[in-house]
Design a protein around this motif. Structure first.
Motif, PDB file in Angstrom:
ATOM      1  N   GLY A  87       0.800  -1.215   0.000  1.00 58.49           N
ATOM      2  CA  GLY A  87       0.000   0.000   0.000  1.00 58.49           C
ATOM      3  C   GLY A  87       0.833   1.265   0.000  1.00 58.49           C
ATOM      4  N   GLY A  88       1.958   1.268  -0.692  1.00 60.75           N
ATOM      5  CA  GLY A  88       2.824   2.441  -0.753  1.00 60.75           C
ATOM      6  C   GLY A  88       3.895   2.485   0.322  1.00 60.75           C
TER       7      GLY A  88
ATOM      8  N   LYS B  75      -5.709  -5.975  -2.295  1.00 55.52           N
ATOM      9  CA  LYS B  75      -5.958  -4.671  -1.687  1.00 55.52           C
ATOM     10  C   LYS B  75      -4.702  -3.809  -1.580  1.00 55.52           C
ATOM     11  CE  LYS B  75      -8.109  -2.592   2.394  1.00 55.52           C
ATOM     12  NZ  LYS B  75      -8.822  -2.854   3.639  1.00 55.52           N
ATOM     13  N   TYR B  76      -3.566  -4.401  -1.177  1.00 53.43           N
ATOM     14  CA  TYR B  76      -2.367  -3.628  -0.878  1.00 53.43           C
ATOM     15  C   TYR B  76      -1.218  -3.812  -1.869  1.00 53.43           C
ATOM     16  CZ  TYR B  76      -4.547  -2.796   3.639  1.00 53.43           C
ATOM     17  OH  TYR B  76      -5.410  -2.421   4.626  1.00 53.43           O
ATOM     18  N   GLY B  77      -1.371  -4.686  -2.843  1.00 57.33           N
ATOM     19  CA  GLY B  77      -0.279  -4.991  -3.762  1.00 57.33           C
ATOM     20  C   GLY B  77       0.536  -6.163  -3.250  1.00 57.33           C
ATOM     21  N   GLU B  78       1.037  -6.023  -2.024  1.00 56.07           N
ATOM     22  CA  GLU B  78       1.750  -7.103  -1.350  1.00 56.07           C
ATOM     23  C   GLU B  78       1.429  -7.051   0.137  1.00 56.07           C
ATOM     24  OE1 GLU B  78       5.952  -8.248  -3.177  1.00 56.07           O
ATOM     25  OE2 GLU B  78       5.850  -6.093  -2.754  1.00 56.07           O
TER      26      GLU B  78
ATOM     27  N   ARG C  51       2.623  -1.497  12.852  1.00 60.21           N
ATOM     28  CA  ARG C  51       1.501  -2.390  12.554  1.00 60.21           C
ATOM     29  C   ARG C  51       1.563  -2.941  11.133  1.00 60.21           C
ATOM     30  NH1 ARG C  51      -4.337  -1.950  11.772  1.00 60.21           N
ATOM     31  NH2 ARG C  51      -3.959   0.106  10.942  1.00 60.21           N
ATOM     32  N   TYR C  52       1.951  -2.087  10.163  1.00 67.20           N
ATOM     33  CA  TYR C  52       1.972  -2.533   8.771  1.00 67.20           C
ATOM     34  C   TYR C  52       3.106  -3.532   8.492  1.00 67.20           C
ATOM     35  CZ  TYR C  52       5.684   0.926   7.867  1.00 67.20           C
ATOM     36  OH  TYR C  52       6.852   1.651   7.891  1.00 67.20           O
TER      37      TYR C  52
END
Length: 162
Positions: free
Chosen positions: A57-58, A88-91, A120-121
């Motif tokens: 997600g970037g 959703k997030y790419g990876e 958290r990410y």
């Protein structure tokens, strides 16, 4: 005598100009794909590889950072972190863990260890306990294969990739 610049200008992949163009720019700089940090003395330390980086997600996530953190957990013998494709997030972060013999680690133990200690990410979304990692004939871990193994394990375990 040749100058360093003329020597670098002669560096290239044999009969592969496309591969050469991907790593040596127009100014003759070699882009190795290594990530590093420079200390106060001007020395560089390699900290990872760009290709190993997970982009969620970037957010740029460096697997080595998570691996070094998870090695601190009692019962973790070896760990490799790789990106698992996410709609959703790419990876998403996937952790492949080899337990010490007799260790009774579960997914919840890994997550509980991470909460409040790393961002958290960066907490692994997918945690797989494995017996071994895919290796080359010379004994290097084939990280690129972990993605496919993770997808297969999710399928076998009925885990939906989101």
């Amino acid at each position: 005598r040749r100058t360093l610049k003329s020597l670098v200008a002669d560096l290239r992949y044999y009969k592969n100009p496309q591969a050469t163009a991907e790593v040596i720019d127009k100014n003759g700089f070699l882009h190795s794909g290594d990530l590093g940090v420079k200390d106060e003395d001007g020395n560089y330390r390699i900290t990872g590889r760009i290709k190993d980086m997970i982009i969620r997600g970037g957010e740029n996530i460096y697997p080595r950072e998570i691996e070094e953190f998870l090695y601190q957990l009692e019962g973790v013998k070896d760990v490799q972190v790789a990106g698992i494709p996410s709609k959703k997030y790419g990876e998403a972060v996937g952790a492949f863990i080899i337990r010490h013999e007799g260790a009774d680690l579960h997914e919840s133990d890994i997550r509980d260890f991470c909460i409040g200690k790393i961002s958290r990410y960066k907490i692994p979304k997918y945690i797989f306990f494995v017996k071994e990692f895919p290796m080359t004939g010379s004994g290097k871990i084939q990280k690129f294969k972990l993605k496919d193994i993770g997808l297969q394990l999710c399928k076998e375990q009925g885990i939906e990739i989101i």
